[in-house]
Design a protein around this motif. Structure first.
Motif, PDB file in Angstrom:
ATOM      1  N   THR A   1     -15.354-126.266  57.901  1.00 51.74           N
ATOM      2  CA  THR A   1     -16.050-126.740  59.101  1.00 51.74           C
ATOM      3  C   THR A   1     -15.858-125.777  60.280  1.00 51.74           C
ATOM      4  O   THR A   1     -16.818-125.459  61.013  1.00 51.74           O
ATOM      5  CB  THR A   1     -15.547-128.141  59.489  1.00 51.74           C
ATOM      6  OG1 THR A   1     -15.842-129.046  58.429  1.00 51.74           O
ATOM      7  CG2 THR A   1     -16.204-128.618  60.778  1.00 51.74           C
ATOM      8  N   ASP A   2     -14.607-125.299  60.487  1.00 51.19           N
ATOM      9  CA  ASP A   2     -14.350-124.394  61.609  1.00 51.19           C
ATOM     10  C   ASP A   2     -15.161-123.103  61.470  1.00 51.19           C
ATOM     11  O   ASP A   2     -15.731-122.595  62.451  1.00 51.19           O
ATOM     12  CB  ASP A   2     -12.855-124.086  61.700  1.00 51.19           C
ATOM     13  CG  ASP A   2     -12.050-125.311  62.109  1.00 51.19           C
ATOM     14  OD1 ASP A   2     -12.655-126.251  62.689  1.00 51.19           O
ATOM     15  OD2 ASP A   2     -10.834-125.354  61.830  1.00 51.19           O
ATOM     16  N   LEU A   3     -15.207-122.547  60.232  1.00 52.15           N
ATOM     17  CA  LEU A   3     -15.964-121.317  60.013  1.00 52.15           C
ATOM     18  C   LEU A   3     -17.458-121.547  60.239  1.00 52.15           C
ATOM     19  O   LEU A   3     -18.159-120.696  60.801  1.00 52.15           O
ATOM     20  CB  LEU A   3     -15.726-120.783  58.605  1.00 52.15           C
ATOM     21  CG  LEU A   3     -14.277-120.326  58.303  1.00 52.15           C
ATOM     22  CD1 LEU A   3     -14.162-119.933  56.832  1.00 52.15           C
ATOM     23  CD2 LEU A   3     -13.893-119.149  59.203  1.00 52.15           C
ATOM     24  N   ALA A   4     -17.945-122.704  59.759  1.00 48.88           N
ATOM     25  CA  ALA A   4     -19.372-123.006  59.952  1.00 48.88           C
ATOM     26  C   ALA A   4     -19.695-123.151  61.425  1.00 48.88           C
ATOM     27  O   ALA A   4     -20.756-122.739  61.900  1.00 48.88           O
ATOM     28  CB  ALA A   4     -19.728-124.285  59.186  1.00 48.88           C
ATOM     29  N   THR A   5     -18.773-123.742  62.184  1.00 49.32           N
ATOM     30  CA  THR A   5     -18.998-123.900  63.622  1.00 49.32           C
ATOM     31  C   THR A   5     -19.059-122.539  64.318  1.00 49.32           C
ATOM     32  O   THR A   5     -19.802-122.358  65.291  1.00 49.32           O
ATOM     33  CB  THR A   5     -17.863-124.742  64.232  1.00 49.32           C
ATOM     34  OG1 THR A   5     -17.815-126.005  63.545  1.00 49.32           O
ATOM     35  CG2 THR A   5     -18.113-125.000  65.707  1.00 49.32           C
ATOM     36  N   ALA A   6     -18.277-121.578  63.762  1.00 49.53           N
ATOM     37  CA  ALA A   6     -18.264-120.224  64.360  1.00 49.53           C
ATOM     38  C   ALA A   6     -19.495-119.414  63.977  1.00 49.53           C
ATOM     39  O   ALA A   6     -19.641-118.269  64.398  1.00 49.53           O
ATOM     40  CB  ALA A   6     -16.994-119.486  63.928  1.00 49.53           C
TER      41      ALA A   6
ATOM     42  N   PRO B   1     -14.313-132.871  47.652  1.00 54.43           N
ATOM     43  CA  PRO B   1     -15.352-132.307  48.536  1.00 54.43           C
ATOM     44  C   PRO B   1     -15.039-132.493  50.023  1.00 54.43           C
ATOM     45  O   PRO B   1     -15.434-131.668  50.861  1.00 54.43           O
ATOM     46  CB  PRO B   1     -16.621-133.056  48.134  1.00 54.43           C
ATOM     47  CG  PRO B   1     -16.159-134.287  47.463  1.00 54.43           C
ATOM     48  CD  PRO B   1     -14.887-133.931  46.784  1.00 54.43           C
ATOM     49  N   LEU B   2     -14.313-133.568  50.367  1.00 56.25           N
ATOM     50  CA  LEU B   2     -13.919-133.732  51.762  1.00 56.25           C
ATOM     51  C   LEU B   2     -12.963-132.607  52.197  1.00 56.25           C
ATOM     52  O   LEU B   2     -13.055-132.098  53.329  1.00 56.25           O
ATOM     53  CB  LEU B   2     -13.241-135.094  51.971  1.00 56.25           C
ATOM     54  CG  LEU B   2     -14.167-136.301  52.166  1.00 56.25           C
ATOM     55  CD1 LEU B   2     -13.357-137.581  52.283  1.00 56.25           C
ATOM     56  CD2 LEU B   2     -15.055-136.107  53.395  1.00 56.25           C
ATOM     57  N   THR B   3     -12.072-132.220  51.284  1.00 50.49           N
ATOM     58  CA  THR B   3     -11.145-131.125  51.599  1.00 50.49           C
ATOM     59  C   THR B   3     -11.909-129.822  51.809  1.00 50.49           C
ATOM     60  O   THR B   3     -11.628-129.039  52.738  1.00 50.49           O
ATOM     61  CB  THR B   3     -10.122-130.967  50.471  1.00 50.49           C
ATOM     62  OG1 THR B   3      -9.412-132.199  50.307  1.00 50.49           O
ATOM     63  CG2 THR B   3      -9.129-129.860  50.792  1.00 50.49           C
ATOM     64  N   VAL B   4     -12.909-129.590  50.941  1.00 54.97           N
ATOM     65  CA  VAL B   4     -13.729-128.385  51.071  1.00 54.97           C
ATOM     66  C   VAL B   4     -14.480-128.399  52.398  1.00 54.97           C
ATOM     67  O   VAL B   4     -14.511-127.390  53.147  1.00 54.97           O
ATOM     68  CB  VAL B   4     -14.703-128.263  49.892  1.00 54.97           C
ATOM     69  CG1 VAL B   4     -15.675-127.099  50.129  1.00 54.97           C
ATOM     70  CG2 VAL B   4     -13.946-128.078  48.594  1.00 54.97           C
ATOM     71  N   ALA B   5     -15.098-129.555  52.700  1.00 54.24           N
ATOM     72  CA  ALA B   5     -15.869-129.654  53.950  1.00 54.24           C
ATOM     73  C   ALA B   5     -14.970-129.468  55.153  1.00 54.24           C
ATOM     74  O   ALA B   5     -15.330-128.787  56.137  1.00 54.24           O
ATOM     75  CB  ALA B   5     -16.573-131.003  54.012  1.00 54.24           C
TER      76      ALA B   5
ATOM     77  N   GLU C   1     -22.690-118.592  58.007  1.00 58.52           N
ATOM     78  CA  GLU C   1     -23.718-119.315  57.245  1.00 58.52           C
ATOM     79  C   GLU C   1     -23.213-119.724  55.864  1.00 58.52           C
ATOM     80  O   GLU C   1     -23.539-120.808  55.360  1.00 58.52           O
ATOM     81  CB  GLU C   1     -24.969-118.451  57.115  1.00 58.52           C
ATOM     82  CG  GLU C   1     -25.658-118.187  58.453  1.00 58.52           C
ATOM     83  CD  GLU C   1     -26.936-117.389  58.267  1.00 58.52           C
ATOM     84  OE1 GLU C   1     -27.253-117.094  57.080  1.00 58.52           O
ATOM     85  OE2 GLU C   1     -27.614-117.126  59.264  1.00 58.52           O
ATOM     86  N   ALA C   2     -22.408-118.862  55.223  1.00 60.54           N
ATOM     87  CA  ALA C   2     -21.875-119.200  53.891  1.00 60.54           C
ATOM     88  C   ALA C   2     -20.972-120.425  53.972  1.00 60.54           C
ATOM     89  O   ALA C   2     -20.991-121.324  53.108  1.00 60.54           O
ATOM     90  CB  ALA C   2     -21.119-118.006  53.319  1.00 60.54           C
ATOM     91  N   ALA C   3     -20.167-120.476  55.047  1.00 65.95           N
ATOM     92  CA  ALA C   3     -19.291-121.631  55.221  1.00 65.95           C
ATOM     93  C   ALA C   3     -20.100-122.901  55.456  1.00 65.95           C
ATOM     94  O   ALA C   3     -19.769-123.995  54.962  1.00 65.95           O
ATOM     95  CB  ALA C   3     -18.338-121.379  56.390  1.00 65.95           C
ATOM     96  N   ALA C   4     -21.212-122.763  56.228  1.00 65.00           N
ATOM     97  CA  ALA C   4     -22.065-123.928  56.487  1.00 65.00           C
ATOM     98  C   ALA C   4     -22.673-124.449  55.188  1.00 65.00           C
ATOM     99  O   ALA C   4     -22.797-125.666  54.977  1.00 65.00           O
ATOM    100  CB  ALA C   4     -23.153-123.563  57.486  1.00 65.00           C
ATOM    101  N   GLU C   5     -23.070-123.538  54.289  1.00 67.87           N
ATOM    102  CA  GLU C   5     -23.625-123.959  52.994  1.00 67.87           C
ATOM    103  C   GLU C   5     -22.569-124.691  52.171  1.00 67.87           C
ATOM    104  O   GLU C   5     -22.864-125.661  51.464  1.00 67.87           O
ATOM    105  CB  GLU C   5     -24.152-122.737  52.254  1.00 67.87           C
ATOM    106  CG  GLU C   5     -25.400-122.122  52.879  1.00 67.87           C
ATOM    107  CD  GLU C   5     -25.871-120.891  52.122  1.00 67.87           C
ATOM    108  OE1 GLU C   5     -25.180-120.525  51.138  1.00 67.87           O
ATOM    109  OE2 GLU C   5     -26.913-120.335  52.500  1.00 67.87           O
ATOM    110  N   ARG C   6     -21.291-124.199  52.248  1.00 63.08           N
ATOM    111  CA  ARG C   6     -20.221-124.871  51.510  1.00 63.08           C
ATOM    112  C   ARG C   6     -20.007-126.289  52.054  1.00 63.08           C
ATOM    113  O   ARG C   6     -19.798-127.237  51.276  1.00 63.08           O
ATOM    114  CB  ARG C   6     -18.928-124.063  51.633  1.00 63.08           C
ATOM    115  CG  ARG C   6     -18.969-122.681  50.951  1.00 63.08           C
ATOM    116  CD  ARG C   6     -19.077-122.839  49.424  1.00 63.08           C
ATOM    117  NE  ARG C   6     -17.942-123.517  48.858  1.00 63.08           N
ATOM    118  CZ  ARG C   6     -16.816-122.890  48.453  1.00 63.08           C
ATOM    119  NH1 ARG C   6     -16.722-121.580  48.579  1.00 63.08           N
ATOM    120  NH2 ARG C   6     -15.823-123.586  47.931  1.00 63.08           N
ATOM    121  N   VAL C   7     -20.053-126.449  53.368  1.00 63.59           N
ATOM    122  CA  VAL C   7     -19.890-127.787  53.951  1.00 63.59           C
ATOM    123  C   VAL C   7     -21.035-128.699  53.514  1.00 63.59           C
ATOM    124  O   VAL C   7     -20.841-129.867  53.142  1.00 63.59           O
ATOM    125  CB  VAL C   7     -19.826-127.696  55.492  1.00 63.59           C
ATOM    126  CG1 VAL C   7     -19.854-129.099  56.114  1.00 63.59           C
ATOM    127  CG2 VAL C   7     -18.571-126.948  55.916  1.00 63.59           C
TER     128      VAL C   7
END
Length: 425
Positions: free
Chosen positions: A372-377, A364-368, A380-386
């Motif tokens: 993280t970069d996509l969520a910062t940009a 899960p750390l690898t996934v997060a 929203e889907a990337a933020a949910e994955r993090v």
């Protein structure tokens, strides 16, 4: 031969020395054997004082009076000696007050018969005054009761001296000097009587009570005879809970304590070859044949239960150029061996848990980290994955804490079909 007038000062000296020894014993009266020692030395002082009175008396009636004064002491001395040696060597539990009174009864009866000898003549069949040097001595013809009492006293004294001698031999060397001094000092008057009865120089053996008092005083004052009691080596061997086997130079068992027979079987008997005796303990037999102490504990079946022992071999001192044998010492290390094995299992589980935790958290750390970069940009889907990866990390931590709080992996376990689980997957 001791001149008759010389008997009085020697008897007085013996009485004074015995009184001093009684005082020394009284200071240690609460120690093991202390009270019996007080009675023993006090009786010797009484006996010596009576002998002094007999020596200075000038008439036959006077000498008979002081002779009868001595009889109570002659009754107490053998019984007190038995009680002292029994207490000193740790056998006092065998001698109750009733048994001591039973031992004293025959000698007390002899005393009463001596006091009433004019009526029956059983103790003395005749007496006479004989001039010796510048004085006189009382010569007695002993009756049958006297000889019976004398033989009874000898049985008590021989048993006492033999027990003391064996106790000295079978105890630590530190006790041998003081206890040996007691033995020699007490046995001197006893041995002298046989010299007189055998036709040797005519003197009163009781005069050697001087040696008894001196030996007793030195033994108690310098050797702390009444402060510490010896413990027989055989008793120690029997009480040791770990197996001990003594093997002679030919490889046969010379001795073994009860623990050795309990651990290694009844085949551990005197005269049995040690290799045959260890037939039920193959690991121990193999180590013995190799002639070296093993580094790891050895497994032994005791009453159907596995036990573990450490083995060491101690060579006995050589006699000339020949070895006298070996002592095999077994030490029960079952508890420590089980603790060691439990610790190894716990360490293995901890290592497995650590690796599993590191592996499970890494995913899960690898996934997060990847999203993280996509969520910062603003994805929203990337933020949910993090967020989902972080939730999974918390779940793993909670599951790990639960496993630590409940370390038994079998608690609440249910059986299942591995084939069914694989097919469903």
């Amino acid at each position: 031969m001791i001149d008759a007038p010389t008997t009085a000062p020697l008897a007085a000296l013996a009485a004074v020395v015995a009184v001093c020894a009684t005082a020394v014993a009284f200071d240690s009266r609460d120690e093991s054997g202390g009270r019996a020692a007080v009675a023993f030395m006090a009786a010797i002082a009484w006996w010596s004082a009576g002998l002094f009175g007999e020596a200075v008396a000038t008439t036959e009636a006077g000498k008979l009076f002081w002779l009868n004064v001595q009889y109570p002491a002659t009754a107490v001395v053998p019984v007190a000696a038995v009680a002292f040696v029994a207490s000193y060597l740790g056998y006092d539990a065998w001698l109750s007050r009733r048994r001591l009174l039973a031992l004293l009864a025959p000698l007390a009866a002899l005393t009463l018969l001596s006091w009433t000898n004019d009526v029956h003549g059983l103790v003395r069949t005749g007496t006479d005054l004989v001039a010796v040097g510048s004085g006189t001595v009382l010569v007695r013809e002993f009756g049958p009761v006297w000889w019976v009492g004398w033989l009874y006293s000898q049985v008590l004294l021989v048993g006492t001296f033999a027990t003391l001698a064996y106790g000295v031999y079978d105890s630590a060397p530190a006790f041998r000097a003081s206890a040996g001094l007691l033995l020699v000092g007490s046995a001197a008057p006893w041995g002298a009587q046989f010299v007189v009865l055998g036709g040797g120089p005519a003197f009163r053996p009781e005069l050697l009570f001087v040696l008894t008092g001196v030996a007793f005083t030195i033994a108690v004052r310098r050797g702390r005879t009444l402060g510490v009691t010896p413990v027989a080596r055989q008793v120690t061997l029997e009480a040791v809970p770990d197996p001990i086997v003594v093997v002679d130079r030919s490889g046969r068992i010379a001795d073994a304590n009860p623990a050795a027979r309990a651990w290694l079987g009844e085949g551990v008997a005197v005269g049995v070859p040690i290799a045959d005796a260890l037939a039920d303990a193959p690991e121990v037999r193999a180590a013995y044949r190799r002639g070296e102490a093993p580094d790891e504990p050895l497994r032994v079946e005791v009453a159907g239960e596995p036990r573990f022992v450490s083995l060491s071999a101690v060579s006995l001192p050589t006699l000339g150029s020949r070895s006298q044998g070996t002592v095999l010492l077994f030490r029960d290390v079952t508890d420590s061996e089980r603790n060691r094995r439990d610790l190894e299992v716990a360490n293995d589980r901890l290592q497995t848990l650590t690796h599993a935790l590191a592996h499970d958290i890494k995913n899960p750390l690898t996934v997060a980290d990847g999203f993280t970069d996509l969520a910062t940009a603003g994805d929203e889907a990337a933020a949910e994955r993090v967020e989902s990866a972080h939730d999974r990390i918390f779940e793993i931590v909670d599951e790990t804490l639960a496993a630590v709080d409940h370390p038994d992996p079998d608690a609440g376990a249910e059986s299942f079909s591995f084939a069914a689980a694989a097919e469903a997957a």
